[in-house]
Write a protein that holds these residues in place. Structure first.
Motif, short mmCIF file in Angstrom:
data_model
loop_
_atom_site.label_atom_id
_atom_site.label_comp_id
_atom_site.label_asym_id
_atom_site.label_seq_id
_atom_site.Cartn_x
_atom_site.Cartn_y
_atom_site.Cartn_z
N SER A 1 -2.33 -7.97 12.91
CA SER A 1 -1.08 -8.68 13.11
C SER A 1 -1.20 -10.12 12.62
O SER A 1 -2.30 -10.67 12.51
N PHE A 2 -0.05 -10.68 12.36
CA PHE A 2 0.03 -12.08 11.90
C PHE A 2 1.37 -12.62 12.39
O PHE A 2 2.28 -12.88 11.61
N HIS A 3 1.49 -12.78 13.70
CA HIS A 3 2.76 -13.20 14.30
C HIS A 3 3.01 -14.69 14.11
O HIS A 3 2.08 -15.51 14.21
N LEU A 4 4.25 -15.03 13.89
CA LEU A 4 4.68 -16.42 13.66
C LEU A 4 5.28 -16.96 14.95
O LEU A 4 6.07 -16.28 15.59
N ARG A 5 4.93 -18.20 15.27
CA ARG A 5 5.42 -18.79 16.53
C ARG A 5 5.88 -20.23 16.31
O ARG A 5 5.39 -20.92 15.42
N LYS A 6 6.81 -20.63 17.18
CA LYS A 6 7.19 -22.03 17.26
C LYS A 6 7.54 -22.31 18.71
O LYS A 6 8.31 -21.55 19.31
N PRO A 7 6.99 -23.38 19.29
CA PRO A 7 7.21 -23.62 20.72
C PRO A 7 8.62 -24.06 21.08
O PRO A 7 9.06 -23.84 22.21
N SER A 8 9.34 -24.65 20.12
CA SER A 8 10.69 -25.15 20.41
C SER A 8 11.49 -25.16 19.11
O SER A 8 11.18 -25.95 18.21
N VAL A 9 12.48 -24.30 19.02
CA VAL A 9 13.20 -24.17 17.75
C VAL A 9 14.40 -25.11 17.70
O VAL A 9 14.95 -25.53 18.73
N HIS A 10 14.82 -25.40 16.46
CA HIS A 10 15.99 -26.23 16.21
C HIS A 10 17.04 -25.40 15.49
O HIS A 10 16.71 -24.37 14.87
N ILE A 11 18.27 -25.87 15.52
CA ILE A 11 19.34 -25.19 14.80
C ILE A 11 18.95 -25.01 13.33
O ILE A 11 19.23 -23.97 12.72
N SER A 12 18.28 -26.01 12.78
CA SER A 12 17.92 -25.99 11.35
C SER A 12 16.88 -24.92 11.01
O SER A 12 16.61 -24.68 9.83
N ASP A 13 16.30 -24.30 12.02
CA ASP A 13 15.33 -23.21 11.77
C ASP A 13 16.02 -21.89 11.49
O ASP A 13 15.35 -20.89 11.16
N THR A 14 17.34 -21.85 11.62
CA THR A 14 18.09 -20.64 11.30
C THR A 14 17.86 -20.27 9.85
O THR A 14 18.17 -21.05 8.94
N ALA A 15 17.29 -19.08 9.64
CA ALA A 15 16.89 -18.66 8.29
C ALA A 15 16.35 -17.23 8.37
O ALA A 15 16.25 -16.66 9.46
N GLU A 16 15.98 -16.70 7.21
CA GLU A 16 15.31 -15.40 7.16
C GLU A 16 13.82 -15.66 6.91
O GLU A 16 13.45 -16.47 6.06
#
Lengths: 115, 115
Positions: A73-88
């Motif tokens: 596995s190679f899971h992607l994480r972010k502790p706190s997302v922003h509106i600007s992270d909306t993407a594919e």
């Protein structure tokens, strides 16, 4: 041959919440691992990559991913997302130490960050 | 500096016609890739160039598809006798270096619609 599975086609999340985008791969040889991001109406850009060494890799925009060889596995994480992270977001693998250059991509996960 | 440039950005063509899609890679990048992104699908590898030669054409879906690269720079992807299933976004990417660990730099793609 390799394959990449992104288990979630869409992930809705509220702003400032943590997020994890899952990626599993299958390969008969050693691999390099990548996450790419595609913002609306833009080309793909590299978020982060794992080549060797520390299994926790940090990328741009506060994202990180952890390579787990036993779970492939190679899971992607972010502790706190922003509106600007909306993407594919696309997970990809390439064969390490072989002549084959093509990356194999997963089908993508659309991250939708809501206010 | 300039990124990967693709033209046209959009192309609508009638079934049975031939189309040419162009890619200008980042200057000095020796590797060039073509991928296809269909709606709801991941990226499908088509062909890889190292310089002007194509050591991996394994992803070309049929003999209606061909590509060339000249001067180690510009590449053209040609689709003959287009079919409706050819409708997709065609992405070009380039990378520096010889190995599989070099990240890909993508263009914004050409959206092809076959009517």
């Amino acid at each position: 041959a390799q394959s990449v599975t992104q288990l979630d086609s869409q992930v809705p999340v509220f702003e400032e919440a943590p997020v994890e985008l899952r990626c599993n791969y299958s390969s008969s040889v050693s691999v390099y691992l990548f996450w790419y991001v595609q913002y609306p109406n833009q080309g793909l850009q590299l978020l982060l990559k794992y080549l060797s060494g520390s299994t926790l890799v940090k990328g741009i925009n506060g994202f990180e991913a952890e390579f787990n060889k036993s779970q492939t596995s190679f899971h992607l994480r972010k502790p706190s997302v922003h509106i600007s992270d909306t993407a594919e977001y696309f997970c990809a693998v390439s064969e390490a130490n072989t002549g084959r250059r093509a990356l194999t991509f997963g089908s993508g996960t659309r991250l939708q960050v809501q206010p | 500096g300039a990124g990967v440039s693709q033209s046209p950005s959009n192309k609508v063509t009638e079934k049975g016609k031939d189309v040419e899609l162009r890619c200008d890679p980042i200057s000095g990048h020796t590797a060039l890739y073509w991928y296809r992104q269909s709606l709801g699908q991941g990226l499908e590898f088509l062909i890889y160039f190292q310089g002007n030669s194509a050591p991996d054409k394994s992803g070309l879906p049929s003999d209606r598809f061909s590509a060339e690269r000249t001067g180690g720079s510009v590449s053209t992807l040609t689709i003959q006798r287009t079919q409706q299933e050819d409708s997709a976004v065609y992405l070009c990417a380039s990378s520096a270096g010889q190995g599989n660990n070099s990240p890909l730099h993508f263009g914004n793609g050409t959206r092809l619609t076959v009517t």
